[in-house]
Design a protein around this motif. Structure first.
Motif, PDB file in Angstrom:
ATOM      1  N   ASP A 189       0.663  -1.363   0.002  1.00 11.78           N
ATOM      2  CA  ASP A 189      -0.090   0.117  -0.037  1.00 11.78           C
ATOM      3  C   ASP A 189       1.006   1.240   0.053  1.00 11.78           C
ATOM      4  O   ASP A 189       1.583   1.771   0.818  1.00 11.78           O
ATOM      5  N   ALA A 190       0.925   1.827  -1.118  1.00  8.93           N
ATOM      6  CA  ALA A 190       1.752   3.045  -1.061  1.00  8.93           C
ATOM      7  C   ALA A 190       1.285   4.224  -0.241  1.00  8.93           C
ATOM      8  O   ALA A 190       2.375   5.012   0.340  1.00  8.93           O
ATOM      9  N   ASN A 191       0.357   4.101   0.420  1.00  9.21           N
ATOM     10  CA  ASN A 191      -0.154   5.050   1.364  1.00  9.21           C
ATOM     11  C   ASN A 191       0.155   4.576   3.148  1.00  9.21           C
ATOM     12  O   ASN A 191      -0.001   5.269   4.026  1.00  9.21           O
ATOM     13  N   GLU A 192       0.913   3.392   3.083  1.00 13.48           N
ATOM     14  CA  GLU A 192       1.401   2.889   4.429  1.00 13.48           C
ATOM     15  C   GLU A 192       2.273   3.991   4.945  1.00 13.48           C
ATOM     16  O   GLU A 192       3.488   4.184   4.276  1.00 13.48           O
ATOM     17  N   GLN A 193       1.899   4.060   6.215  1.00 15.95           N
ATOM     18  CA  GLN A 193       2.636   5.361   6.821  1.00 15.95           C
ATOM     19  C   GLN A 193       4.097   4.815   7.270  1.00 15.95           C
ATOM     20  O   GLN A 193       4.956   5.744   7.271  1.00 15.95           O
ATOM     21  N   ARG A 194       4.374   3.540   7.500  1.00 19.22           N
ATOM     22  CA  ARG A 194       5.616   3.326   8.255  1.00 19.22           C
ATOM     23  C   ARG A 194       6.425   2.442   7.043  1.00 19.22           C
ATOM     24  O   ARG A 194       6.020   2.046   6.161  1.00 19.22           O
ATOM     25  N   SER A 195       7.893   2.353   7.147  1.00 22.17           N
ATOM     26  CA  SER A 195       8.686   1.801   6.145  1.00 22.17           C
ATOM     27  C   SER A 195       8.898   0.615   6.724  1.00 22.17           C
ATOM     28  O   SER A 195       8.844   0.186   8.069  1.00 22.17           O
TER      29      SER A 195
END
Length: 273
Positions: A69-75
């Motif tokens: 998910d490109a919108n995932e907040q964490r690396s």
């Protein structure tokens, strides 16, 4: 529910848009062929699905669970990425076998690392006792060898199990690479032009292995320039041009009644080869 859902994938390299809003689905046991001219984005799409490239936009779901998910907040950590990659097996154009290991050893290496990690995790989380850990660890080598030899037989290399890659033909190396990709039991097996590095006489043996996998309900994505293979083996075909899906459908729709003038011209050129 689809085994794979790719939604609005975007990938840029600097100012160059390589993938532009790519979306498609794949059902369990289906074979998807991706065709198109060089530079159309086919390999980049496969690399995005295997976390070898990180898309700039979009989502990928496997078995209904978020895979990317490109919108995932964490690396994600390297460990998390490696675990997610297990959903996909990738067979490269150039085989990429470890030259210092035999065919059998090539197949055992990654599953051994994975299983040891799983056993250690199970021990740390009290899912198994220390005695169970020792027993399972002791039995691991034999279990992995049995499974590896079954896969080697599946691709017709039983007599080559103890050979090194340099002792194999190109076709045999690619079949070994397919067996290695299967050794981690991926949900989806991906091929990046698996016959492009082979002489014409060796192409058939690799394509036959892929056909046999289809009969066993293996879900596959095959980037290929072999139009006859795509026409007769695939369940779905995607034609890519300049980072977009120009046309998609069943082999009958794509090859016999193409709507896009670009696809019509592409098929006309490939028919002349």
């Amino acid at each position: 529910m689809s085994i794979l859902e790719v939604n609005n994938i975007i990938k840029n390299f600097g100012q160059t848009e390589v993938l532009k809003d790519i979306s498609f689905t794949l059902e369990k046991g289906e074979v998807l062929a991706i065709i198109g001219s060089s530079g159309s984005g086919k390999t980049t799409l496969l690399r995005c699905m295997n976390y070898l490239e990180i898309p700039d936009g979009g989502t990928i779901n496997v078995n209904g669970i978020s895979y990317f998910d490109a919108n995932e907040q964490r690396s994600l950590s390297e460990k998390e990425i490696r675990l997610r990659r297990l959903h996909f097996g990738l067979v490269f154009q150039s085989f990429n076998l470890f030259p210092q290991y035999t065919v059998l050893q090539n197949l055992i290496l990654a599953p051994r690392l994975l299983r040891k990690y799983e056993l250690k995790t199970a021990l740390k989380t009290f899912q198994i006792t220390k005695n169970e850990y020792k027993e399972k660890k002791a039995a691991l080598s034999q279990e992995l060898e049995i499974n590896a030899r079954k896969l080697i037989a599946k691709v017709g290399l039983t007599e080559k199990a103890d050979f090194y890659p340099c002792q194999l033909s190109g076709g045999q190396q690619q079949r070994a690479a397919i067996a290695r990709a299967l050794s981690l039991t991926p949900d989806i097996l991906c091929f990046d032009e698996p016959t492009s590095a082979l002489d014409p006489e060796l192409t058939g043996e690799v394509l036959n292995v892929i056909k046999d996998l289809k009969s066993n309900d293996t879900t596959m994505i095959v980037v290929t320039h072999e139009m006859e293979f795509a026409k007769h083996v695939a369940d779905k075909v995607i034609f890519m041009v300049n980072g977009v899906i120009e046309e998609e459908g069943t082999p009958k729709e794509v090859f016999e009644t193409p709507k896009s003038p670009i696809l019509q011209a592409f098929l006309g050129r490939t028919a002349l080869k």
